[in-house]
Scaffold this active site. Structure first.
Site, PDB file in Angstrom:
ATOM      1  N   GLY A 395      12.013   2.692  -5.372  1.00  0.00           N
ATOM      2  CA  GLY A 395      13.075   1.906  -5.977  1.00  0.00           C
ATOM      3  C   GLY A 395      12.676   1.210  -7.262  1.00  0.00           C
ATOM      4  O   GLY A 395      11.786   1.644  -7.993  1.00  0.00           O
ATOM      5  N   SER A 396      13.305   0.071  -7.519  1.00  0.00           N
ATOM      6  CA  SER A 396      13.272  -0.582  -8.829  1.00  0.00           C
ATOM      7  C   SER A 396      11.918  -1.139  -9.242  1.00  0.00           C
ATOM      8  O   SER A 396      11.765  -1.585 -10.384  1.00  0.00           O
ATOM      9  CB  SER A 396      14.306  -1.710  -8.870  1.00  0.00           C
ATOM     10  N   VAL A 397      10.934  -1.179  -8.345  1.00  0.00           N
ATOM     11  CA  VAL A 397       9.617  -1.682  -8.749  1.00  0.00           C
ATOM     12  C   VAL A 397       9.026  -0.863  -9.895  1.00  0.00           C
ATOM     13  O   VAL A 397       8.180  -1.351 -10.640  1.00  0.00           O
ATOM     14  CB  VAL A 397       8.622  -1.691  -7.560  1.00  0.00           C
TER      15      VAL A 397
END
Length: 702
Positions: A395-397
């Protein structure tokens, strides 16, 4: 008329010749006997002493024996894995030992010891049963003729006949007493031993009474002795045992898949070796140098004398980068928070959770924790290895790497990085947008895009970067090298490739497909990749990636062994022979201003004022934290029923961060895969908070 001729007396001549022939034969025999006696006398007088010496002649053979494996210490010198000495009953097999003697020794020894942790197999029982001469004779007589003779009437080999006897006894299934079962196990151990090799008959759970009884009867037990063995021990707990690895038993011996390698390097088949992770990776150092003894045997094969030639040297000691106390705290925090996720029903389909702490400046791993959960039974087990061999869509990491790539490649600049925040409309596909409502922002700069975790910003950045042509709702064209462009950028930070950590079994992650069956690039998946919802990475890759941002742009190779040395005989001191030097795998070619854009974005994720900030619960943690949250869509996968289709939508929740925000000393990565989308909570933030606070409490005076 006289038809018959009269006998002329020839019969009398035959009678007179018989004594002469007998005298000749007897004479020859006497001469031969005289020659034989003369030859024997000659050999006795001339070579008698030589023959006597030959009979009394002894042979000398050098044999080797195991030494204790090397000890592993934590960063503070605490023993993580050591060797616990245990008493053992041993047996050294002579060259002349017969099956009958082995049978007798086994029966005698079973009077004094019990082996309860093993059960004899049918083959073992049959071998032991047939070692009794009476049983062997009886079974041989009962065998059908077809078991002894082939179809052509030829007698079968002894080996073939014995196998037939074994099968016959196995079907007969003789019932053994407990003492006989122990004797069968002993018989099997001794029978499988090499000549002049020393094996352990019993090296676990040996009682003082058993030692005393065997000691009293050693004179009646040829080859049997009382010695010392070493067992691996974990005095500071087993939470990291999956990283340390395991050692084979004497029974299992050398791994079959690497058998020839070990044999070429001087191992015996029943040697104990490291079979996984640190025990396997550092086997050449941990095994030490075997002791050697000179065994003198008589001409009849019996052992006359055993003399130690070389005492051997225990294996090298390893000092790890992990602090045992901090490791326990991280594992405890992970378990505590994960348990709360289970209680809340958020982890019904989750298969575990992982956390890793790393020194961003050196790459030293400070704590490695993991939980594996069986989604069918709900049972959890420690699984620290998951940080290197489990991969997830994170995801957004990864958005920090996306923004970094845009800056490095001059797609955006530190002073000109505002992009529209309009959703992406692909023909025939659902709208691609961020979590917040459409229209919340008209445009965003890079720092704010990281703070509010904008998917839209990353997709627009990716299209501009690869040179995509896009008309909302009607057309999009991505160059064929679009995936390669983005993946090369992620790889620069360590995402999607092995980190090189000094543990075997690391995986590189999983790349999603780049083209469909017709050879057309998957344009929508390029956009998904840009904001972390396509390729899968490992937790340790996240730790390496965030460390690269924390230390100013140096991708450090993670490592877990800090130094190699030798432990003093009293076990109180370690003499260091080698220290690991940090290894920079790649320097990120960004300017200080470009780096500052990403760092400011990570700071604002925690400390920003925007209502859509994603890690504000960490705002008041001391020392200050910078980081990035992530959420990725996924679906439930049943590992025990891989072909069963499930449509249960889940999310992978992640967090990466470092502290202090200025001059970072600690980098962390936390992964909670497979959570209920309606119960995401703040589980990853809770674990990260505990990891950072616990670390700086331990090292606050440093």
């Amino acid at each position: 008329m006289d038809y018959f001729r009269k006998n002329s007396g020839t019969g009398s001549n035959k009678q007179s010749s018989t004594p002469i022939r007998m005298r000749i034969i007897l004479g020859v025999i006497l001469v031969l006997f005289a020659m034989l006696i003369g030859q024997l006398a000659y050999l006795q007088l001339v070579y008698g002493s030589r023959f006597k010496a030959e009979v009394q002649k002894s042979d000398s053979t050098v044999v080797s024996n195991q030494v204790p494996r090397g000890v592993m210490y934590d960063a503070k010198g605490r023993v993580l894995v050591g060797n616990r000495p245990t008493n053992a009953i041993t047996y050294t097999k002579s060259a002349s030992t017969t099956t009958t003697q082995i049978y007798q020794i086994s029966n005698a020894l079973s009077n004094y010891i019990k082996i309860t942790d093993e059960k004899p197999t049918k083959q073992m029982v049959a071998d032991y049963y047939l070692a009794d001469e009476d049983n062997n004779t009886k079974i041989s007589a009962q065998l059908p003729k077809s078991a002894k003779v082939d179809a052509d009437g030829n007698k079968k080999t002894n080996s073939e006949i014995y196998q037939a006897e074994i099968q016959y006894v196995e079907k007969l299934n003789p019932k053994l007493t407990e003492k006989q079962k122990t004797a069968a196990l002993i018989f099997n151990k001794i029978s499988g031993a090499y000549t002049l090799s020393t094996i352990y008959i019993k090296n676990k759970g040996l009682t003082n009474r058993e030692i005393a009884q065997v000691g009293e009867h050693l004179s009646d037990l040829p080859g049997v002795g009382i010695g010392t063995d070493w067992q691996r021990s974990y005095p500071n707990g087993s939470s990291i045992q999956s990283i340390i690895g395991s050692v084979s038993t004497e029974k299992s011996g050398l791994p079959s898949d690497n058998l020839q390698y070990y044999l070429r390097n001087g191992y015996s088949r029943n040697d104990r070796v490291g079979t996984s992770y640190l025990e396997e990776e550092y086997e050449p150092l941990l095994k030490g140098t075997k002791s050697t003894s000179r065994v003198t045997t008589k001409a009849n094969g019996n052992i006359q004398q055993t003399k130690t030639v070389y005492n051997g040297q225990a294996g090298a000691s390893l000092m790890l980068t992990i602090d045992a106390k901090y490791q326990k705290q991280v594992q405890a925090a992970l378990k505590r928070v994960y348990s709360s996720a289970e209680s809340a029903g958020a982890a019904r389909y989750s298969n575990g959770a992982y956390a890793v702490a790393m020194n961003p400046k050196t790459g030293a791993l400070l704590a490695v924790a993991g939980i594996n959960r069986n989604t069918n039974t709900g049972k959890t087990t420690d699984n620290a290895l998951g940080v290197i061999n489990q991969s997830f869509v994170m995801g957004s990491v990864v958005k920090g790497a996306t923004v970094s790539g845009g800056l490095i490649n001059k797609v955006i600049t530190p002073t000109n990085n505002t992009l529209p925040d309009t959703p992406i409309y692909l023909p025939g596909s659902p709208v691609k947008k961020s979590v917040y409502p459409i229209g919340t922002f008209s445009s965003l700069d890079a720092e704010t895009a990281l703070e509010v975790s904008s998917n839209i910003y990353m997709m627009h950045l990716a299209m501009k970067w690869v040179g995509a042509k896009y008309v909302p709702k009607s057309y999009i064209h991505m160059p064929d090298d679009s995936f390669n462009i983005l993946r090369r950028n992620f790889a620069m930070f360590g995402l999607g490739q092995k980190t090189g950590v000094d543990l075997p079994g690391e995986v590189a992650g999983i790349e999603g497909k780049s083209f469909n069956s017709k050879g057309n690039i998957l344009s929508g998946s390029v956009l998904d990749l840009a904001y972390g919802n396509y390729d899968a990475y490992t937790p340790i890759q996240l730790a390496q990636y965030v460390s690269t941002i924390a230390n100013g742009g140096y991708r450090m190779q993670p490592y877990i062994v800090q130094s190699v040395g030798k432990t003093s005989k009293d076990g109180k001191k370690i003499y260091i022979n080698y220290n690991k030097k940090p290894n920079v795998q790649q320097a990120i070619p960004w300017t200080p201003d470009e780096l500052n854009v990403v760092r400011q974005g990570f700071w604002r994720v925690v400390h920003g004022t925007n209502g859509w900030g994603t890690a504000h619960p960490l705002k008041n943690v001391k020392p200050s934290i910078s980081g990035k949250t992530g959420t990725a869509q996924t679906f439930y996968y049943d590992a025990e029923h891989p072909n069963r289709k499930h449509n249960i939508e889940l999310i992978n929740a992640t967090f990466i961060g470092y502290a202090p925000s200025k001059n970072p000393k600690l980098a962390v990565a936390v992964v909670f895969p497979g959570l209920d989308p309606d119960g995401e909570g703040t589980y990853t933030l809770q674990v990260a908070k505990a990891m950072i606070q616990d670390y700086f409490k331990l090292y606050s005076t440093k």
